[in-house]
Write an enzyme that holds these catalytic residues in place. Structure first.
Site, short mmCIF file in Angstrom:
data_model
loop_
_atom_site.label_atom_id
_atom_site.label_comp_id
_atom_site.label_asym_id
_atom_site.label_seq_id
_atom_site.Cartn_x
_atom_site.Cartn_y
_atom_site.Cartn_z
N PRO A 264 41.16 38.37 40.74
CG PRO A 264 40.72 35.96 40.48
CD PRO A 264 41.19 37.24 41.68
CB CYS A 265 39.34 42.35 38.42
SG CYS A 265 40.65 42.88 37.71
CG HIS A 266 43.31 38.69 35.61
ND1 HIS A 266 43.40 38.02 35.94
CD2 HIS A 266 43.44 37.04 34.70
CE1 HIS A 266 44.03 37.43 36.87
NE2 HIS A 266 43.92 36.57 35.97
#
Length: 157
Positions: free
Chosen positions: A127-129
């Protein structure tokens, strides 16, 4: 053998999925400056991604908060350490690049963490968001800032 297929989402458009026997290798957004090239020797095989699609569907429906998939991202040792730290950010929460740098034991590597974050080959699942600027602002995202905001809004309910 490398396999690929497409996954339609209502929230963020079509995703390209790429994987092999080792696991999921890429999730690619349709609206990206530099797109993933589907190589001619790759095989489109929708059923290979049944579990990936099932978990993504549950995620987009707000029913899945943690992915349990075999992952096989390719990267440097530093990138892999950053991507592991990203997976530790809880669903619905955010962290800064500085937080990730501290989490991997290298608090001065904030810019390098940003670079590794930008090269994450398996967004959403890794989850780089969930990573924001130090002031809480939305920062660059491979799928675009609108997509990043939609993912964060989904997780915040």
């Amino acid at each position: 053998m490398i396999y690929y297929d497409y996954f339609e989402t209502v929230l963020i458009g079509t995703l390209t999925l790429v994987g092999d026997a080792a696991g999921l290798r890429h999730i690619e957004f349709e609206k990206k400056k530099k797109t993933l090239t589907i190589e001619k020797e790759w095989q489109q095989q929708p059923e290979f991604f049944n579990e990936v699609k099932a978990q993504l569907t549950a995620y987009f429906e707000g029913k899945l908060k943690h992915f349990d998939l075999p992952l096989a991202p390719a990267g440097t040792a530093f990138q892999l350490s950053v991507w592991e730290a990203l997976k530790a950010i809880p669903y619905g929460e955010v962290a800064s690049y500085g937080d990730i740098a501290k989490a991997i034991g290298n608090p001065k590597a904030v810019r390098a963490v940003g670079g590794a974050n930008a090269r994450n080959p398996i967004p959403i699942v890794i989850p780089c968001h969930r990573v924001l600027g130090s002031d809480g602002s939305l920062t660059g995202f491979g799928g675009g800032l609108t997509t990043k905001q939609r993912l964060l809004d989904l997780e915040r309910g």
